[in-house]
Design a protein around this motif. Structure first.
Motif, PDB file in Angstrom:
ATOM      1  N   GLY A  57      33.595  -5.991  -6.121  1.00 24.20           N
ATOM      2  CA  GLY A  57      34.054  -7.354  -5.877  1.00 24.20           C
ATOM      3  C   GLY A  57      35.196  -7.378  -4.888  1.00 24.20           C
ATOM      4  O   GLY A  57      35.477  -6.400  -4.209  1.00 24.20           O
ATOM      5  N   LEU A  58      35.861  -8.505  -4.810  1.00 20.06           N
ATOM      6  CA  LEU A  58      36.949  -8.678  -3.854  1.00 20.06           C
ATOM      7  C   LEU A  58      38.295  -8.407  -4.511  1.00 20.06           C
ATOM      8  O   LEU A  58      38.576  -8.909  -5.598  1.00 20.06           O
ATOM      9  CB  LEU A  58      36.954 -10.093  -3.299  1.00 20.06           C
ATOM     10  CG  LEU A  58      35.923 -10.380  -2.223  1.00 20.06           C
ATOM     11  CD1 LEU A  58      34.563 -10.638  -2.843  1.00 20.06           C
ATOM     12  CD2 LEU A  58      36.358 -11.563  -1.379  1.00 20.06           C
ATOM     13  N   GLN A  59      39.103  -7.655  -3.810  1.00 18.34           N
ATOM     14  CA  GLN A  59      40.458  -7.346  -4.276  1.00 18.34           C
ATOM     15  C   GLN A  59      41.454  -8.006  -3.344  1.00 18.34           C
ATOM     16  O   GLN A  59      41.440  -7.759  -2.132  1.00 18.34           O
ATOM     17  CB  GLN A  59      40.671  -5.834  -4.290  1.00 18.34           C
ATOM     18  CG  GLN A  59      42.071  -5.416  -4.726  1.00 18.34           C
ATOM     19  CD  GLN A  59      42.289  -3.931  -4.565  1.00 18.34           C
ATOM     20  OE1 GLN A  59      41.770  -3.306  -3.643  1.00 18.34           O
ATOM     21  NE2 GLN A  59      43.050  -3.342  -5.475  1.00 18.34           N
ATOM     22  N   LEU A  60      42.325  -8.821  -3.892  1.00 15.68           N
ATOM     23  CA  LEU A  60      43.355  -9.464  -3.085  1.00 15.68           C
ATOM     24  C   LEU A  60      44.400  -8.433  -2.697  1.00 15.68           C
ATOM     25  O   LEU A  60      44.957  -7.735  -3.545  1.00 15.68           O
ATOM     26  CB  LEU A  60      44.001 -10.603  -3.859  1.00 15.68           C
ATOM     27  CG  LEU A  60      45.127 -11.347  -3.145  1.00 15.68           C
ATOM     28  CD1 LEU A  60      44.588 -12.079  -1.913  1.00 15.68           C
ATOM     29  CD2 LEU A  60      45.806 -12.321  -4.086  1.00 15.68           C
ATOM     30  N   LEU A  61      44.687  -8.341  -1.391  1.00 17.15           N
ATOM     31  CA  LEU A  61      45.682  -7.397  -0.896  1.00 17.15           C
ATOM     32  C   LEU A  61      47.021  -8.082  -0.613  1.00 17.15           C
ATOM     33  O   LEU A  61      48.071  -7.623  -1.071  1.00 17.15           O
ATOM     34  CB  LEU A  61      45.174  -6.738   0.386  1.00 17.15           C
ATOM     35  CG  LEU A  61      43.864  -5.979   0.306  1.00 17.15           C
ATOM     36  CD1 LEU A  61      43.461  -5.478   1.688  1.00 17.15           C
ATOM     37  CD2 LEU A  61      43.972  -4.821  -0.676  1.00 17.15           C
ATOM     38  N   PHE A  62      46.984  -9.138   0.171  1.00 12.55           N
ATOM     39  CA  PHE A  62      48.191  -9.853   0.568  1.00 12.55           C
ATOM     40  C   PHE A  62      47.904 -11.348   0.638  1.00 12.55           C
ATOM     41  O   PHE A  62      46.783 -11.766   0.888  1.00 12.55           O
ATOM     42  CB  PHE A  62      48.681  -9.406   1.959  1.00 12.55           C
ATOM     43  CG  PHE A  62      48.991  -7.947   2.071  1.00 12.55           C
ATOM     44  CD1 PHE A  62      48.037  -7.059   2.533  1.00 12.55           C
ATOM     45  CD2 PHE A  62      50.250  -7.468   1.728  1.00 12.55           C
ATOM     46  CE1 PHE A  62      48.314  -5.710   2.638  1.00 12.55           C
ATOM     47  CE2 PHE A  62      50.537  -6.119   1.827  1.00 12.55           C
ATOM     48  CZ  PHE A  62      49.568  -5.236   2.270  1.00 12.55           C
ATOM     49  N   TYR A  63      48.960 -12.133   0.434  1.00 12.65           N
ATOM     50  CA  TYR A  63      48.838 -13.550   0.709  1.00 12.65           C
ATOM     51  C   TYR A  63      50.140 -14.034   1.323  1.00 12.65           C
ATOM     52  O   TYR A  63      51.193 -13.412   1.161  1.00 12.65           O
ATOM     53  CB  TYR A  63      48.469 -14.361  -0.529  1.00 12.65           C
ATOM     54  CG  TYR A  63      49.546 -14.476  -1.575  1.00 12.65           C
ATOM     55  CD1 TYR A  63      49.680 -13.497  -2.550  1.00 12.65           C
ATOM     56  CD2 TYR A  63      50.407 -15.563  -1.619  1.00 12.65           C
ATOM     57  CE1 TYR A  63      50.644 -13.596  -3.533  1.00 12.65           C
ATOM     58  CE2 TYR A  63      51.383 -15.674  -2.597  1.00 12.65           C
ATOM     59  CZ  TYR A  63      51.488 -14.685  -3.554  1.00 12.65           C
ATOM     60  OH  TYR A  63      52.446 -14.784  -4.521  1.00 12.65           O
ATOM     61  N   SER A  64      50.016 -15.159   2.047  1.00 17.95           N
ATOM     62  CA  SER A  64      51.178 -15.701   2.756  1.00 17.95           C
ATOM     63  C   SER A  64      51.148 -17.219   2.669  1.00 17.95           C
ATOM     64  O   SER A  64      50.126 -17.843   2.946  1.00 17.95           O
ATOM     65  CB  SER A  64      51.148 -15.263   4.223  1.00 17.95           C
ATOM     66  OG  SER A  64      52.134 -15.949   4.972  1.00 17.95           O
ATOM     67  N   VAL A  65      52.283 -17.791   2.313  1.00 22.74           N
ATOM     68  CA  VAL A  65      52.376 -19.249   2.231  1.00 22.74           C
ATOM     69  C   VAL A  65      53.109 -19.829   3.439  1.00 22.74           C
ATOM     70  O   VAL A  65      53.252 -21.049   3.541  1.00 22.74           O
ATOM     71  CB  VAL A  65      53.054 -19.697   0.928  1.00 22.74           C
ATOM     72  CG1 VAL A  65      52.232 -19.242  -0.274  1.00 22.74           C
ATOM     73  CG2 VAL A  65      54.475 -19.175   0.832  1.00 22.74           C
ATOM     74  N   GLY A  66      53.592 -18.963   4.356  1.00 22.06           N
ATOM     75  CA  GLY A  66      54.264 -19.452   5.549  1.00 22.06           C
ATOM     76  C   GLY A  66      54.628 -18.311   6.477  1.00 22.06           C
ATOM     77  O   GLY A  66      54.495 -17.133   6.127  1.00 22.06           O
ATOM     78  N   ILE A  67      55.098 -18.654   7.662  1.00 20.21           N
ATOM     79  CA  ILE A  67      55.478 -17.652   8.659  1.00 20.21           C
ATOM     80  C   ILE A  67      56.498 -16.692   8.068  1.00 20.21           C
ATOM     81  O   ILE A  67      57.506 -17.131   7.489  1.00 20.21           O
ATOM     82  CB  ILE A  67      56.041 -18.329   9.923  1.00 20.21           C
ATOM     83  CG1 ILE A  67      54.954 -19.163  10.592  1.00 20.21           C
ATOM     84  CG2 ILE A  67      56.565 -17.284  10.908  1.00 20.21           C
ATOM     85  CD1 ILE A  67      55.474 -19.977  11.768  1.00 20.21           C
TER      86      ILE A  67
END
Lengths: 115, 112
Positions: B43-53
């Motif tokens: 399945g898919l594994q979340l690595l990184f996320y970003s809510v803004g610059i």
């Protein structure tokens, strides 16, 4: 933490037959639920989503899903499968409780369609 | 309408080499951006996320890093690739209010 279970790793159906893919989720509140489809070597395409309201949700390509809170399920259905529906299908739940707003995916169900 | 691009589409790299994968989004502003990895048959594994610059959150410890130099640009990097970094990397953008995420076409990375 939320989780998603897709109990069927692989399903084979005949073209023209009906289809139901199972999805069970674990989440404390009313979840945001999604179904995505992935063709080999491609990205994920959103089929449908449930946020609130009518528990039967219509999506693209003739798919629908029904949210059943009592069973913590969000099963995907299609009345008549086409050969082009062969792909991998992922159920996901949205994380509304934190700022990450990320999706938790099930491990997927691979659909094979026999002529 | 919104469009998400990823490049390259395919990449073969030797162990120990650096990595840079790029993702750009068009037609929306201030999106949430995500990097997922999909190993073969998984399945898919979340690595990184970003809510803004400049705002990056890491989900799992690893030798990968991410940066968001512009509002609609998200970059995945590594200084030294490992064999275990092989996989299909997917970028996605999301609408904050509804959690809906839209995925790019992906990059197939093979580390030899």
């Amino acid at each position: 933490a939320q989780s998603v279970t897709q109990p069927d790793i692989h399903i084979t159906v005949s073209e023209g037959a009906s289809l139901e893919l199972r999805c069970n989720y674990s989440y404390g509140a009313t979840p945001y639920l999604f179904w995505y489809v992935q063709s080999p070597g491609q990205g994920l395409q959103l089929l449908l989503k449930y946020f609130s309201g009518d528990t039967l949700v219509q999506g693209i390509k003739g798919f629908e899903a029904e949210f059943k809170r009592s069973q913590s399920s969000f099963n995907l259905r299609k009345p008549s499968v086409h050969w082009s529906d062969a792909a991998e299908y992922f159920c996901a739940v949205g994380d509304m409780d934190t700022g990450r707003r990320a999706l938790t995916f099930g491990s997927g169900t691979r659909l094979q369609v026999q002529p | 309408s919104q469009t998400i691009h990823q490049w390259p589409a395919t990449l073969v790299q030797p162990v120990g080499s650096p990595l840079s994968l790029e993702c750009t989004v068009e037609g929306t502003s201030n999106p949430n951006l995500y990097w997922y990895r999909q190993a073969a048959g998984r399945g898919l594994q979340l690595l990184f996320y970003s809510v803004g610059i400049g705002q990056i959150s890491s989900e799992v410890p690893q030798n990968l890093s991410a940066s968001r130099p512009q509002d609609r640009q998200f970059i995945l990097s590594s200084k030294k690739l490992l064999l275990s970094d092989s996989g299909f990397y997917l970028c996605a953008w999301g609408q904050f209010a509804t959690d809906t995420q839209y995925f790019g076409p992906g990059t197939r990375l093979t580390v030899l």
